[in-house]
Design an enzyme around this catalytic site. Structure first.
Site, short mmCIF file in Angstrom:
data_model
loop_
_atom_site.label_atom_id
_atom_site.label_comp_id
_atom_site.label_asym_id
_atom_site.label_seq_id
_atom_site.Cartn_x
_atom_site.Cartn_y
_atom_site.Cartn_z
N ALA A 63 -39.92 23.42 -15.11
CA ALA A 63 -38.52 23.77 -15.36
C ALA A 63 -38.03 24.80 -14.34
O ALA A 63 -36.96 24.63 -13.73
CB ALA A 63 -38.35 24.31 -16.78
N SER A 110 -43.95 26.81 -13.96
CA SER A 110 -43.57 25.66 -14.76
C SER A 110 -42.64 24.72 -14.00
O SER A 110 -41.96 25.13 -13.05
CB SER A 110 -42.88 26.15 -16.03
N CYS A 141 -53.57 24.79 -15.43
CA CYS A 141 -52.68 23.65 -15.18
C CYS A 141 -53.44 22.35 -15.00
O CYS A 141 -52.88 21.28 -15.12
CB CYS A 141 -51.80 23.95 -13.97
N GLU A 169 -46.62 19.99 -21.77
CA GLU A 169 -47.67 20.96 -21.53
C GLU A 169 -47.77 21.91 -22.73
O GLU A 169 -46.77 22.46 -23.16
CB GLU A 169 -47.27 21.76 -20.29
N LYS A 188 -44.18 38.02 -5.80
CA LYS A 188 -43.80 38.51 -7.12
C LYS A 188 -44.76 37.91 -8.14
O LYS A 188 -44.67 36.75 -8.49
CB LYS A 188 -42.37 38.10 -7.50
N PRO A 189 -45.70 38.73 -8.63
CA PRO A 189 -46.56 38.24 -9.71
C PRO A 189 -45.78 38.24 -11.02
O PRO A 189 -44.68 38.79 -11.09
CB PRO A 189 -47.69 39.26 -9.75
N GLU A 229 -46.05 24.30 -6.95
CA GLU A 229 -47.24 23.93 -7.73
C GLU A 229 -46.86 24.08 -9.19
O GLU A 229 -46.74 25.20 -9.68
CB GLU A 229 -48.41 24.87 -7.42
N GLU A 278 -44.78 39.64 -14.51
CA GLU A 278 -44.78 41.04 -14.96
C GLU A 278 -45.81 41.25 -16.07
O GLU A 278 -46.13 42.39 -16.41
CB GLU A 278 -43.39 41.49 -15.39
N PRO A 300 -47.66 32.73 -11.37
CA PRO A 300 -47.73 32.78 -12.83
C PRO A 300 -48.84 33.72 -13.32
O PRO A 300 -49.55 34.32 -12.52
CB PRO A 300 -48.07 31.33 -13.19
#
Ligand code: NAP
Ligand code: MG
Length: 496
Positions: A231, A229, A284, A384, A175-176, A250, A178, A150
């Site tokens: 979801a 997240s 988080c 959240e 993959k960070p 996580e 964007e 994230p």
């Protein structure tokens, strides 16, 4: 002036092939920092192929070799601490004091920890458990790890994903987000300078639905390690189930902050303000729900309000700035709409609850916000927010405190504030969360695990627990007698 965001595949910087252009902007000013072309499925394929090709040699390096490489990596990052701190700060809208004091030194400490941990993969003692066989345990790396991270702590999240995987002998495609790829790329290049072979670490920057999906679904990925997240985590777990891939999740949090009536009020109020506003609340584990026992409640609300008034919003490169912007205007608007909905549902916004004016209106800023009078089952208490918003609610009995603390779908972190050892003990036993702090909220250490209960996911980051997650446990059982007819064969045919 801005630079280009390339991808890092097999040790080379390359533009993406998706044809879709994007820019990385500084959310506190709107300034464009870098532009590039997003990764598409072809870039992900090439990155996975590079990681796969690098795996046999990397997995056969000795623990000492990996340890030394990680130590050199830590040295490279340390030598460039200031550059890492400046880029992370600008890219995320974080105050420079935060990136200098927390993100960057925390990452360096993490690398040094995993340099040591690489030499501490452990199993059972070898022994003759059956009498006639020698059993031993091998801990083996899994192969290529697909990691998705994230935007809230991009450098630390890259570290938490890459370090245990690589220390255990795996290779990785990360993959960070964007929104925040720049420090992950710098981190990977520092690994290359440290002598970590090309292909061991690959970075592809793309959107979740395109590059993230291509990575998660890739047949050559042995494990998906995801931070984000709940979801999206749920979707990834469902998808990985089809291929029986290992999954590490996580996910979100909604940390309770429980203040008993014997607590040190000043310590608790300061803890609540720092714990809810760190990283503008985009953490988080941030304190989000302060439950305060009735006798302290009014004084606590007054003191938190006064301390929030002291928090200085300002330009991120000013060392006097306490709080920067949120990650984007979209995130700021999301936070604002949740606060507005709480207000409409009858809660009281004691302070904040709006974007600041003045010179800050070009950025995605939002004021430190304190809310009271919200219903326990309302969205502002249950969901959240991921912004600088603290909800404060009173409670009466110790039973109520534990019940309310556990009353959300999440279970990542929590704190209890008390001078009574029995209350502290009960809170640490009964609050369902991966971390319970007593008389503090937020600190983390490389030696200890970070990870969730309940809808906050499963799997641990940092610590030896995370190293273990990036390995398979193999039992090797070797027969010692050489007899053709073994005693257990009698269940099928008798000796003659
Ligand atoms: P997010 O929307 O879930 O995204 C996380 C990452 O997943 C991003 O790189 C995202 O790409 C990617 N992604 C989105 N959809 C995907 C899909 N279908 N398949 C594969 N990848 C996909 O979360 P976020 O908004 O970036 O970050 C905030 C969330 O992270 C919060 O819920 C927070 O609690 C959680 N978080 C948890 C921890 C922890 O340790 N438990 C730590 C930090 C943050 P895009 O950038 O394109 O969306
Ligand atoms: Mg997202």
């Amino acid at each position: 002036m801005h630079s280009s965001v390339d991808h890092f595949i097999a040790g080379r910087r390359r533009p993406g092939t998706s044809g879709e252009h994007f820019s990385v902007t500084a959310p506190s000013t709107g300034e464009v920092l870098a532009t590039g072309i997003l990764a598409g499925p072809q870039d992900v394929d090439e990155a996975v192929a590079a990681a796969r090709a690098a795996f046999p040699a990397w997995s056969r390096t000795t623990p000492a070799e990996r340890s030394e490489a990680l130590t050199r990596w830590a040295d490279r990052v340390q030598a460039r601490s200031e550059e890492f701190a400046a880029v992370e700060s600008r890219m995320c809208g974080k105050p420079i004091r935060l990136t200098r004091g927390f993100d960057v030194p925390g990452t360096i400490d993490n690398i040094r920890f995993f340099a040591g941990a690489a030499r501490h993969l452990e199993g059972h003692a070898s022994a003759e458990y059956s009498g006639d066989h020698t059993s031993s345990i091998r801990r083996e790396p899994l192969g290529v790890i697909g990691s998705v991270a994230p935007w809230n702590y991009p450098l630390q999240m890259a570290a938490w994903k890459l370090l245990p995987a690589v220390a255990a002998g795996n290779t990785v495609v990360l993959k960070p987000s964007e929104l925040t790829p720049l420090t992950s790329l710098m981190f990977a290049r520092a690994a290359q300078e440290a002598g970590i072979p090309d292909g061991v670490i690959n970075i592809v920057t793309g959107t979740g639905p395109v590059a993230g999906q291509a990575l998660v679904a890739h047949p050559d990925i042995a494990m998906v390690s995801f931070t984000g997240s709940t979801a999206v985590g749920r979707q990834i777990a469902a998808q990985a189930a089809g291929a029986v891939k290992r999954v590490h999740l996580e996910l979100g949090g909604k940390a309770p902050f429980v203040v008993f009536d014997d607590a040190d009020l000043e310590a608790a109020a300061r803890g609540a303000v720092a714990g809810s506003l760190i990283n503008a609340g985009q953490d988080c584990t941030a304190a989000t729900r302060a439950y305060v026992q009735r006798p302290l409640y009014d004084r606590f609300v007054r003191r938190v309000t006064a301390l929030m008034d002291e928090v200085r919003l300002g330009p991120v490169d000013d060392p006097a700035t306490d709080m920067g912007s949120l990650i984007s205007a979209t995130q700021r608007d999301r936070v604002a709409s949740m606060v507005d909905a709480a207000r409409a549902a009858g809660a009281t916004v004691i302070r904040g609850g709006r974007a600041p004016g003045g010179g800050l209106d070009r950025g995605a800023h939002y004021e430190p916000t304190l809310i009271t009078g919200a219903a326990q089952d309302s969205a502002i208490v249950q969901q959240e927010v991921f912004g600088p918003v603290l909800v404060c609610l009173p409670f009466d009995t110790d039973d109520d405190a534990v019940r309310l603390a556990n009353d959300t779908p999440y279970g990542l972190a929590a704190s209890a504030w008390t001078t009574d050892v029995f209350r502290a003990g009960r809170a640490s036993r009964e609050i369902q969360a991966g971390c319970v702090w007593i008389n503090d909220h937020i600190p983390i250490v490389s030696e200890m695990p970070h990870g969730g209960y309940k809808a906050s996911g499963y799997g641990k980051d940092m610590s030896l627990y995370s190293l273990a997650e990036y390995t398979n446990v193999k039992h090797v059982m070797s027969e010692n007698t050489g007899a053709a007819h073994k005693p257990w064969h009698d269940v099928i045919f008798t000796s003659r």
